[in-house]
Design a protein around this motif. Structure first.
Motif: not given
Length: 327
Positions: A52-55, A90-93, A135-136
């Motif tokens: 769930x984080x683009x692989x 972006x920095x939140x993840x 995020x994909x």
């Protein structure tokens, strides 16, 4: 592994004593609901692939030692919207050993011309810090242990898409050796749309404690940034302000980090023609304490056509990761 496959199977059903791939779901904390491929090899190398984080590779471990970095964001799932906070969401993840940045932008938050999409209501592309592909949600197209080829093979597909905007697909293949602590990555980025689209990619390899510490040193015979940890080393500092240096990639495409005090390190190999720049991110603020090695493409916004991927076109990037022991 000197035994034949048959002898090996006699001793361990499906050879599960040596290697395994498991798809699991996190059930608690900020990452609750996230899908992970847990990979274990006979060499002592293990890694988590965050679907769930683009692989990307969220965790990489060698014989019980962490190689990567983990932040207070704790792999928040889903990744908070990166467009918030003036593009700094972006920095939140931001978390993990590998964060792939792109696919139509990989730098600081900015805006670019969107006339290539021929949509009157979209005058500008709004790009958050480091883009959106991380995020994909990726799908698993293939995963198996191949004892004949002596590797674990995993293929994921992640897509970054918008109506009247970019339609870019990241097809990633991992080949994880069963004989050496080595990971090969082959990324194919394809423009699945019919309009030319900006494209660039940055591989944010993040080193953390214990690999990153005062005894750490950078490696790479032809890497001009390799001396940036010499002398002062890496030491947490409450008042440290991040430093980012970027130079041309080394001609041999080899960079890395070694820590003799823990007896291991990591080298990264890539094609400098495809990834012609490499950045070094030092974020030694206490509680962050990270160092990023970042091979990447180069955007030329003054010459927008140079960064365009035509409809139906694709680009391929190959990288290899090797854990090395020093003791």
């Amino acid at each position: 592994m000197t035994q034949s496959n048959e002898d090996q199977r006699r001793r361990s059903v499906l050879s599960r004593a040596l290697a395994e791939i498991r798809q699991v779901e996190v059930t608690d904390g900020p990452a609750a609901g996230s899908r992970i491929l847990e990979v274990r090899t006979p060499t002592g190398l293990s890694l988590d692939i965050a679907l769930d984080r683009g692989g990307d590779i969220s965790r990489m471990n060698y014989k019980g030692h962490e190689l990567g970095w983990h932040s207070a964001a704790d792999m928040a799932t889903p990744w908070p919207v990166p467009d918030t906070e003036d593009g700094l969401g972006f920095l939140r993840g931001f978390d993990g050993f590998l964060v792939t940045c792109g696919l139509d932008h990989h730098g600081v938050a900015t805006q670019t011309d969107a006339s290539n999409f021929k949509y009157p209501l979209r005058k500008q592309n709004h790009h958050p810090l480091h883009g959106r592909i991380m995020t994909a949600k990726a799908e698993v197209a293939e995963k198996h242990i191949d004892w004949d080829a002596v590797h674990i093979r995993i293929k994921t597909i992640a897509r970054q898409a918008s109506v009247f905007g970019e339609v870019l697909e990241l097809r990633r293949v991992f080949e994880i050796s069963l004989e050496t602590p080595t990971v090969k990555m082959i990324d194919e980025v394809a423009n699945m749309g019919f309009r030319p689209t900006r494209h660039g990619i940055l591989y944010h390899f993040n080193m953390g404690y214990p690999l990153l510490d005062s005894a750490s040193r950078l490696t790479g015979d032809e890497w001009t940034l390799r001396n940036r940890l010499d002398g002062a080393g890496a030491v947490p500092d409450d008042n440290h302000v991040e430093i980012v240096d970027a130079k041309a990639s080394p001609a041999d495409g080899r960079i890395g980090m070694i820590n003799d005090s823990v007896g291991f390190g990591l080298t990264i190999g890539f094609d400098p023609k495809m990834l012609p720049a490499t950045a070094l991110w030092r974020a030694f603020q206490s509680g962050v304490f990270a160092c990023g090695l970042e091979p990447q493409t180069v955007f030329d916004d003054a010459n927008a056509g140079a960064d365009m991927l035509q409809g139906g076109a694709k680009r391929i990037y190959k990288l290899d990761l090797l854990v090395v022991e020093t003791a």
